[in-house]
Design a protein around this motif. Structure first.
Motif, PDB file in Angstrom:
ATOM      1  N   ASP A 138     -15.177 -21.644  -8.713  1.00  0.00           N
ATOM      2  CA  ASP A 138     -16.185 -21.107  -7.805  1.00  0.00           C
ATOM      3  C   ASP A 138     -15.797 -21.306  -6.342  1.00  0.00           C
ATOM      4  O   ASP A 138     -16.093 -20.465  -5.488  1.00  0.00           O
ATOM      5  CB  ASP A 138     -17.545 -21.767  -8.055  1.00  0.00           C
ATOM      6  N   SER A 139     -15.163 -22.445  -6.066  1.00  0.00           N
ATOM      7  CA  SER A 139     -14.762 -22.719  -4.697  1.00  0.00           C
ATOM      8  C   SER A 139     -13.731 -21.691  -4.235  1.00  0.00           C
ATOM      9  O   SER A 139     -13.801 -21.153  -3.124  1.00  0.00           O
ATOM     10  CB  SER A 139     -14.193 -24.140  -4.587  1.00  0.00           C
ATOM     11  N   GLN A 140     -12.800 -21.402  -5.138  1.00  0.00           N
ATOM     12  CA  GLN A 140     -11.787 -20.381  -4.857  1.00  0.00           C
ATOM     13  C   GLN A 140     -12.452 -19.016  -4.672  1.00  0.00           C
ATOM     14  O   GLN A 140     -12.174 -18.284  -3.709  1.00  0.00           O
ATOM     15  CB  GLN A 140     -10.798 -20.341  -6.034  1.00  0.00           C
ATOM     16  N   ALA A 141     -13.366 -18.711  -5.568  1.00  0.00           N
ATOM     17  CA  ALA A 141     -14.042 -17.406  -5.521  1.00  0.00           C
ATOM     18  C   ALA A 141     -14.877 -17.283  -4.245  1.00  0.00           C
ATOM     19  O   ALA A 141     -14.954 -16.211  -3.632  1.00  0.00           O
ATOM     20  CB  ALA A 141     -14.934 -17.240  -6.745  1.00  0.00           C
ATOM     21  N   HIS A 142     -15.460 -18.392  -3.831  1.00  0.00           N
ATOM     22  CA  HIS A 142     -16.296 -18.404  -2.639  1.00  0.00           C
ATOM     23  C   HIS A 142     -15.468 -18.086  -1.389  1.00  0.00           C
ATOM     24  O   HIS A 142     -15.863 -17.294  -0.538  1.00  0.00           O
ATOM     25  CB  HIS A 142     -16.952 -19.781  -2.520  1.00  0.00           C
ATOM     26  N   TYR A 143     -14.295 -18.697  -1.316  1.00  0.00           N
ATOM     27  CA  TYR A 143     -13.385 -18.469  -0.184  1.00  0.00           C
ATOM     28  C   TYR A 143     -12.949 -17.006  -0.156  1.00  0.00           C
ATOM     29  O   TYR A 143     -12.944 -16.345   0.885  1.00  0.00           O
ATOM     30  CB  TYR A 143     -12.193 -19.413  -0.354  1.00  0.00           C
ATOM     31  N   GLN A 144     -12.626 -16.497  -1.328  1.00  0.00           N
ATOM     32  CA  GLN A 144     -12.182 -15.097  -1.391  1.00  0.00           C
ATOM     33  C   GLN A 144     -13.314 -14.132  -1.057  1.00  0.00           C
ATOM     34  O   GLN A 144     -13.099 -13.113  -0.402  1.00  0.00           O
ATOM     35  CB  GLN A 144     -11.606 -14.791  -2.771  1.00  0.00           C
ATOM     36  N   ALA A 145     -14.511 -14.505  -1.478  1.00  0.00           N
ATOM     37  CA  ALA A 145     -15.651 -13.626  -1.198  1.00  0.00           C
ATOM     38  C   ALA A 145     -15.913 -13.570   0.311  1.00  0.00           C
ATOM     39  O   ALA A 145     -16.231 -12.507   0.858  1.00  0.00           O
ATOM     40  CB  ALA A 145     -16.886 -14.117  -1.935  1.00  0.00           C
ATOM     41  N   MET A 146     -15.759 -14.709   0.972  1.00  0.00           N
ATOM     42  CA  MET A 146     -15.949 -14.710   2.426  1.00  0.00           C
ATOM     43  C   MET A 146     -14.921 -13.788   3.078  1.00  0.00           C
ATOM     44  O   MET A 146     -15.253 -12.954   3.917  1.00  0.00           O
ATOM     45  CB  MET A 146     -15.806 -16.119   2.990  1.00  0.00           C
ATOM     46  N   GLN A 147     -13.659 -13.931   2.654  1.00  0.00           N
ATOM     47  CA  GLN A 147     -12.603 -13.118   3.258  1.00  0.00           C
ATOM     48  C   GLN A 147     -12.765 -11.632   2.955  1.00  0.00           C
ATOM     49  O   GLN A 147     -12.345 -10.787   3.728  1.00  0.00           O
ATOM     50  CB  GLN A 147     -11.241 -13.599   2.771  1.00  0.00           C
ATOM     51  N   ASN A 149     -15.452 -10.067   2.912  1.00  0.00           N
ATOM     52  CA  ASN A 149     -16.638  -9.516   3.577  1.00  0.00           C
ATOM     53  C   ASN A 149     -16.359  -9.269   5.063  1.00  0.00           C
ATOM     54  O   ASN A 149     -16.465 -10.177   5.887  1.00  0.00           O
ATOM     55  CB  ASN A 149     -17.783 -10.518   3.394  1.00  0.00           C
ATOM     56  N   PRO A 150     -15.986  -8.048   5.431  1.00  0.00           N
ATOM     57  CA  PRO A 150     -15.578  -7.808   6.815  1.00  0.00           C
ATOM     58  C   PRO A 150     -16.700  -8.051   7.821  1.00  0.00           C
ATOM     59  O   PRO A 150     -16.444  -8.549   8.918  1.00  0.00           O
ATOM     60  CB  PRO A 150     -15.148  -6.334   6.823  1.00  0.00           C
ATOM     61  N   TRP A 151     -17.947  -7.710   7.445  1.00  0.00           N
ATOM     62  CA  TRP A 151     -19.035  -7.851   8.424  1.00  0.00           C
ATOM     63  C   TRP A 151     -19.317  -9.302   8.740  1.00  0.00           C
ATOM     64  O   TRP A 151     -19.524  -9.679   9.900  1.00  0.00           O
ATOM     65  CB  TRP A 151     -20.297  -7.146   7.929  1.00  0.00           C
ATOM     66  N   LEU A 152     -19.304 -10.115   7.702  1.00  0.00           N
ATOM     67  CA  LEU A 152     -19.515 -11.547   7.883  1.00  0.00           C
ATOM     68  C   LEU A 152     -18.422 -12.124   8.794  1.00  0.00           C
ATOM     69  O   LEU A 152     -18.692 -12.833   9.767  1.00  0.00           O
ATOM     70  CB  LEU A 152     -19.474 -12.237   6.518  1.00  0.00           C
ATOM     71  N   MET A 153     -17.180 -11.781   8.472  1.00  0.00           N
ATOM     72  CA  MET A 153     -16.068 -12.327   9.261  1.00  0.00           C
ATOM     73  C   MET A 153     -16.098 -11.820  10.694  1.00  0.00           C
ATOM     74  O   MET A 153     -15.807 -12.558  11.630  1.00  0.00           O
ATOM     75  CB  MET A 153     -14.724 -11.990   8.603  1.00  0.00           C
ATOM     76  N   LEU A 154     -16.467 -10.551  10.852  1.00  0.00           N
ATOM     77  CA  LEU A 154     -16.550 -10.003  12.210  1.00  0.00           C
ATOM     78  C   LEU A 154     -17.618 -10.711  13.029  1.00  0.00           C
ATOM     79  O   LEU A 154     -17.418 -11.039  14.204  1.00  0.00           O
ATOM     80  CB  LEU A 154     -16.889  -8.505  12.165  1.00  0.00           C
ATOM     81  N   GLY A 155     -18.742 -10.963  12.382  1.00  0.00           N
ATOM     82  CA  GLY A 155     -19.836 -11.651  13.073  1.00  0.00           C
ATOM     83  C   GLY A 155     -19.398 -13.031  13.547  1.00  0.00           C
ATOM     84  O   GLY A 155     -19.617 -13.413  14.701  1.00  0.00           O
ATOM     85  N   SER A 378      -7.469  -7.419   8.188  1.00  0.00           N
ATOM     86  CA  SER A 378      -6.302  -7.526   7.314  1.00  0.00           C
ATOM     87  C   SER A 378      -6.591  -8.385   6.086  1.00  0.00           C
ATOM     88  O   SER A 378      -5.786  -8.451   5.169  1.00  0.00           O
ATOM     89  CB  SER A 378      -5.087  -8.059   8.078  1.00  0.00           C
ATOM     90  N   PHE A 379      -7.736  -9.066   6.061  1.00  0.00           N
ATOM     91  CA  PHE A 379      -8.105  -9.831   4.864  1.00  0.00           C
ATOM     92  C   PHE A 379      -8.938  -9.007   3.884  1.00  0.00           C
ATOM     93  O   PHE A 379      -9.194  -9.427   2.782  1.00  0.00           O
ATOM     94  CB  PHE A 379      -8.905 -11.081   5.252  1.00  0.00           C
ATOM     95  N   ASN A 380      -9.398  -7.857   4.325  1.00  0.00           N
ATOM     96  CA  ASN A 380     -10.241  -7.075   3.416  1.00  0.00           C
ATOM     97  C   ASN A 380      -9.893  -5.582   3.459  1.00  0.00           C
ATOM     98  O   ASN A 380      -9.070  -5.127   2.680  1.00  0.00           O
ATOM     99  CB  ASN A 380     -11.718  -7.334   3.731  1.00  0.00           C
ATOM    100  N   VAL A 381     -10.461  -4.868   4.450  1.00  0.00           N
ATOM    101  CA  VAL A 381     -10.292  -3.413   4.478  1.00  0.00           C
ATOM    102  C   VAL A 381      -8.815  -2.990   4.514  1.00  0.00           C
ATOM    103  O   VAL A 381      -8.414  -2.042   3.852  1.00  0.00           O
ATOM    104  CB  VAL A 381     -11.040  -2.838   5.699  1.00  0.00           C
ATOM    105  N   TRP A 382      -8.022  -3.696   5.311  1.00  0.00           N
ATOM    106  CA  TRP A 382      -6.605  -3.326   5.463  1.00  0.00           C
ATOM    107  C   TRP A 382      -5.669  -4.166   4.607  1.00  0.00           C
ATOM    108  O   TRP A 382      -4.477  -4.273   4.902  1.00  0.00           O
ATOM    109  CB  TRP A 382      -6.175  -3.473   6.923  1.00  0.00           C
ATOM    110  N   LYS A 383      -6.217  -4.780   3.600  1.00  0.00           N
ATOM    111  CA  LYS A 383      -5.471  -5.724   2.781  1.00  0.00           C
ATOM    112  C   LYS A 383      -4.140  -5.164   2.273  1.00  0.00           C
ATOM    113  O   LYS A 383      -3.153  -5.874   2.155  1.00  0.00           O
ATOM    114  CB  LYS A 383      -6.346  -6.091   1.592  1.00  0.00           C
TER     115      LYS A 383
END
Ligand code: TRP
Length: 465
Positions: A138-147, A149-155, A378-383
């Motif tokens: 879950d910890s791994q999945a949580h980190y990946q889910a954050m990455q 999510n472009p809107w979250l990261m942009l914010g 580059s972590f999501n949309v442009w991966k």
């Protein structure tokens, strides 16, 4: 010098403020995120020893050179280098040190903000108890889910950039000075609390052993190069951040008690800064590794150590909610005082050209933010878009830290060691011991440039493989 009497941006109130500010620049993600994971990858102790040697023979001499050029020039790195070139009757093209530095500061700021904003988000989440009892998967999945999510990261990226440039906009005295006077003591207290907490865990002895037991069989040529590169990055060398801070360092200060003026020594200040930076890196290791061992986790986790393995460890421990939150607050403090030093040189340059500080900060912040958007995406949309085998983030990071910083450092060492008139250098350094001065000179002319060349050549040949 008149420039010192009428500083354009203000002067640090005391030698300690300079030391705090420069330590604030030095202590950052490099110490708390990067140092532990590279040490983990190289198996501990022997790498630590190698790193300490690189700090001593290359880091400290170049840092002395950088502060010296800054104080001598008294202006932003670009203008300082132009002035020093004129004073020394060499081509003003040496200002390339300043331009290159401004550009690398800008590149580093853009990706630095991305990683710092993860820590910002994690501090918030740790407080909410998100990591309590989390599983490894879950910890791994949580980190990946954050990455993902472009809107979250942009914010988060936007928030961190506003925090950074907000401080720079307030100026040297009201912004930078105040920020480091609050954040640096907080950082030290948090680190001590976290080490104290780690000391109560059953993995503490194993953690200490991992950091300080030397096993040289694990070292390779690549380890030497990484130790050199890390020493360079962690001391904020090669881009003019330290030069800009040196420009705000007074030559003399009046002692409050005796009323006498005393000269402010560059060399002893730099030794203290390098020592504090090293202590924080080792302290971060002492706070992190015992938790990993206590949780039965592996230290060789790579960049994900701080965002995957550590939350897992905190999630399993008593008090993990509080200490986990404090840990990520610590990371944010460290990153914040570093990022302001990345923005300051360019803003100072624009201010000297007549722009208002708030406007200069806004423009520099906007430009770095925009470039940072590339890293975020580059972590999501442009991966799927890669260039030379790396993402946008990877390439910006490599170009700035593995090529531009060493190149800047090389030029700084050459200018201070070979180009600048020796009388000027000696006067600015004001070293009492001739022997020590000669040691520094030998380092800055020969040893440090060779070290930096090794990083550059090592990287370029490695990249061609
Ligand atoms: N030294 C900081 C760290 O370890 C990063 C940093 C801030 C930096 N300013 C710099 C690196 C200037 C190189 C040049 O995280």
């Amino acid at each position: 010098m008149q420039k010192q009497d009428k500083p354009a941006h203000g002067m640090w109130a005391s030698r300690w403020v300079f030391i705090l500010a420069a330590t604030g620049s030095a202590v950052g993600l490099g110490n708390i995120w990067r140092f532990p994971y590279i040490t983990g990858e190289y198996g501990g102790g022997a790498f630590v020893l190698l790193y300490l040697a690189c700090i001593a023979v290359m880091g400290v001499p170049i840092m002395i050179a950088e502060v010296m050029l800054g104080r001598r020039g008294g202006l932003s790195p670009i203008h300082s280098m132009k002035k020093l070139a004129t004073d020394n009757k060499v081509t003003r093209r040496w200002a390339v040190i300043g331009y290159l530095g401004a550009l690398s500061g800008f590149l580093i700021l853009s990706f630095y903000s991305t990683v710092a904003s993860w820590a910002l988000y994690y501090a918030w989440e740790a407080l909410q108890g998100v990591f309590q009892g989390i599983s490894a998967a879950d910890s791994q999945a949580h980190y990946q889910a954050m990455q993902a999510n472009p809107w979250l990261m942009l914010g988060m990226h936007t928030l961190f950039m506003v925090l950074t440039m907000g401080v720079v906009a307030m100026g040297v005295k009201k912004g930078l000075e105040r920020a480091v006077e609050i954040l640096m003591p907080l950082l030290f207290v948090l680190l001590i609390v976290l080490i104290g907490y780690a000391a109560t865990t059953s993995g503490f002895a194993q953690g200490v052993d991992f950091l300080f037991a030397f096993d040289f069989s694990k070292l390779s040529g690549q380890a030497v190069l990484d130790a050199l590169g890390q020493a360079f990055f962690t001391l904020s060398l090669g881009m003019g951040a330290i030069m800009a801070y040196g420009a705000y360092m007074p030559r003399e200060l009046r002692d409050k008690k005796s009323g006498q003026t005393r000269s402010v020594s560059i060399v002893s200040s730099v030794v203290i800064i390098a020592a504090l930076d090293t202590l924080v890196a080792l302290g971060a290791g002492l706070a992190i590794f015992p938790l990993l061992f206590t949780g039965g986790l592996e230290p060789a986790q790579g960049p994900g150590m701080m965002f995957v393995t550590l939350p897992l460890a905190f999630g399993q421990m008593p008090g993990g909610l509080l200490f986990g939150t404090l840990f990520f607050v610590l990371v944010v403090c460290a990153a914040w005082t570093s990022s302001i030093s990345l923005g300051e040189p360019m803003v100072a340059w624009l201010v000297e050209r007549g722009m208002r500080r708030w406007l200069a900060s806004l423009l520099v912040g906007l430009a770095a933010w925009l470039l940072g958007v590339g890293s975020v995406l580059s972590f999501n949309v442009w991966k799927d878009y890669t260039f030379l085998g790396g993402s946008f983030f990877d390439n910006i990071e490599l170009l700035s830290t593995s090529i531009m910083l060493p190149l800047g450092g090389l030029l700084i060492a050459i200018f201070a060691g070979w180009i600048m008139k020796e009388t000027q250098v000696r006067k600015e350094l004001g070293m009492k011991s001739f022997v020590l001065y000669m040691v520094w000179r030998a380092m800055v002319r020969i040893v440090a440039p060779l070290g930096v060349l090794a990083i550059l050549i090592g990287f370029l040949t490695g990249a061609l493989d």
